[in-house]
Design a protein around this motif. Structure first.
Motif, short mmCIF file in Angstrom:
data_model
loop_
_atom_site.label_atom_id
_atom_site.label_comp_id
_atom_site.label_asym_id
_atom_site.label_seq_id
_atom_site.Cartn_x
_atom_site.Cartn_y
_atom_site.Cartn_z
N THR A 1 89.03 66.16 5.09
CA THR A 1 88.49 66.81 6.27
C THR A 1 87.07 66.30 6.54
O THR A 1 86.08 66.98 6.24
N PRO A 2 86.94 65.11 7.12
CA PRO A 2 85.60 64.63 7.47
C PRO A 2 84.95 65.60 8.47
O PRO A 2 85.63 66.13 9.35
N ALA A 3 83.64 65.81 8.31
CA ALA A 3 82.98 66.78 9.19
C ALA A 3 81.48 66.51 9.22
O ALA A 3 80.92 65.95 8.26
N ALA A 4 80.85 66.92 10.32
CA ALA A 4 79.40 66.81 10.43
C ALA A 4 78.88 67.83 11.42
O ALA A 4 79.64 68.35 12.26
N ILE A 5 77.60 68.11 11.29
CA ILE A 5 76.89 69.04 12.18
C ILE A 5 75.71 68.31 12.80
O ILE A 5 75.03 67.52 12.13
N VAL A 6 75.45 68.59 14.07
CA VAL A 6 74.20 68.18 14.72
C VAL A 6 73.50 69.45 15.19
O VAL A 6 74.10 70.29 15.87
N LEU A 7 72.24 69.58 14.83
CA LEU A 7 71.37 70.63 15.35
C LEU A 7 70.31 69.96 16.22
O LEU A 7 69.67 69.01 15.77
N ALA A 8 70.14 70.43 17.45
CA ALA A 8 69.16 69.81 18.34
C ALA A 8 68.20 70.87 18.86
O ALA A 8 68.59 72.00 19.14
N THR A 9 66.93 70.47 18.96
CA THR A 9 65.92 71.36 19.54
C THR A 9 65.78 71.04 21.02
O THR A 9 66.20 69.97 21.48
N GLU A 10 65.12 71.95 21.75
CA GLU A 10 64.94 71.73 23.19
C GLU A 10 64.09 70.48 23.44
O GLU A 10 64.28 69.78 24.43
N SER A 11 63.18 70.19 22.52
CA SER A 11 62.31 69.02 22.71
C SER A 11 62.98 67.71 22.30
O SER A 11 62.37 66.64 22.35
N GLY A 12 64.25 67.79 21.87
CA GLY A 12 64.99 66.56 21.61
C GLY A 12 65.05 66.12 20.16
O GLY A 12 65.60 65.06 19.85
N GLN A 13 64.49 66.92 19.26
CA GLN A 13 64.64 66.56 17.84
C GLN A 13 66.06 66.85 17.40
O GLN A 13 66.65 67.86 17.81
N VAL A 14 66.59 65.98 16.56
CA VAL A 14 67.97 66.10 16.12
C VAL A 14 68.01 66.09 14.59
O VAL A 14 67.37 65.25 13.95
N PHE A 15 68.75 67.04 14.02
CA PHE A 15 68.94 67.12 12.57
C PHE A 15 70.43 67.11 12.30
O PHE A 15 71.18 67.82 12.96
N VAL A 16 70.84 66.32 11.33
CA VAL A 16 72.28 66.18 11.09
C VAL A 16 72.62 66.53 9.65
O VAL A 16 71.78 66.47 8.75
N GLY A 17 73.87 66.92 9.48
CA GLY A 17 74.42 67.15 8.14
C GLY A 17 75.83 66.58 8.09
O GLY A 17 76.60 66.75 9.02
#
Ligand SMILES: [Zn+2]
Length: 295
Positions: free
Chosen positions: A209-225
């Protein structure tokens, strides 16, 4: 310099504190390049293990531990010569299995930055059993060196003899070996496509089960898992926890989350829909967007 490191700097030898201080910018999330390490070594007179151990208070500052108030810092040493700091993270209001350990944090940091092999881990407290098992999943587990204050450097096999690992389940590869699951997803949304790329690079040899998360802020910063699975199942690091931890390492407030995206394979035996929503719900009002990728 970001003031969150003020206390840590007082614990460093002065020459090291003076040299590292300008590197601790607002964007600093625990990555130091081989070049920066050379400068730190030249100016402080510390090298190798001495330098890594001396930098541990900086790594521990990246901790987010509102439950334990116990701040663990770890440093993963990449084959490239760069180092990647990590620290423990706890989420108030959810079960403790949502926690991320410092070694997991440092290893995921290195993996997300593109390292393909780790040669060592330095940590300020003895690795717990959960982390010894998590590190056994690494592709270089037989040669990984563990360094602790006041202890001789030892291989991981010293800390976890008779280990159960990927080879016991018939796997040739390990965590940090490259993956491309070649899943596709019909979406023009750049953040969804980013989550798809990360899911394709995730490590899920047992559940498929490949999977990932993207979290983005309003100012455009992106954090991934990315999902990092483990042969012993429970020490697996889910993608939401890895992404939240990437934010915590940089000291970005969780109230800045504007979008949260989960992409997971459509043919896996498990799903992150509920656990990722639960973890997100403790830190943000944002609703999780979910997508199934075609494999
Ligand atoms: Zn641990």
């Amino acid at each position: 310099m970001n003031t969150r490191f003020n206390d840590a700097l007082t614990q460093l030898p002065k020459a090291l504190a003076d040299t590292v201080s300008p590197m601790l910018t607002d964007h600093f999330a625990g990555h130091l390049s081989a070049e920066q390490l050379k400068e730190l070594s030249d100016q402080s007179g510390l090298s190798g293990a001495e330098l890594y151990l001396a930098l541990l208070p900086i790594a521990a500052t990246l901790s987010y531990a509102p439950i334990s108030n116990f701040f663990v810092g770890a440093i993963a040493h990449g084959e490239s010569g760069d180092i990647y700091m990590g620290a423990n993270m706890e989420l108030v209001g959810e079960a403790l299995f949502h926690s991320v350990h410092a070694e997991q944090s440092a290893i995921s940091h290195a993996w997300l930055a593109g390292e393909q092999k780790l040669v060592g881990i330095t940590v300020n407290y003895s690795p717990c059993g959960h982390c010894r098992q998590f590190m056994t999943e690494l592709n270089n587990n037989d040669n990984l060196i563990i360094r602790l204050p006041e202890q001789p450097a030892q291989p991981l096999t010293h800390y976890l003899p008779y280990a159960f690992g990927p080879k016991d389940l018939g796997m040739e590869d390990g965590l940090l070996d490259g993956n491309d699951h070649e899943m596709t997803l019909d979406s023009d949304d750049p953040l969804v496509q980013r989550a798809l790329r990360e899911a394709n690079a995730s490590y899920a040899p047992y559940s498929k089960t490949p999977a990932a998360i993207v979290l983005a802020t309003e100012s455009g910063q992106v954090f991934v898992g990315r999902y990092a699975e483990n042969a012993a199942f429970n020490p697996s690091l889910p993608p939401m926890q890895m992404a939240i931890n990437a934010m915590a390492r940089q000291g970005i407030g969780f109230d800045r989350i504007h979008r949260a995206i989960l992409v997971e394979g459509d043919k896996g035996q498990i799903s992150f829909l509920h656990s990722a929503s639960d973890a997100l719900g403790t830190i943000s009002q944002v609703q999780l967007e979910t997508y199934k990728a075609q494999s």
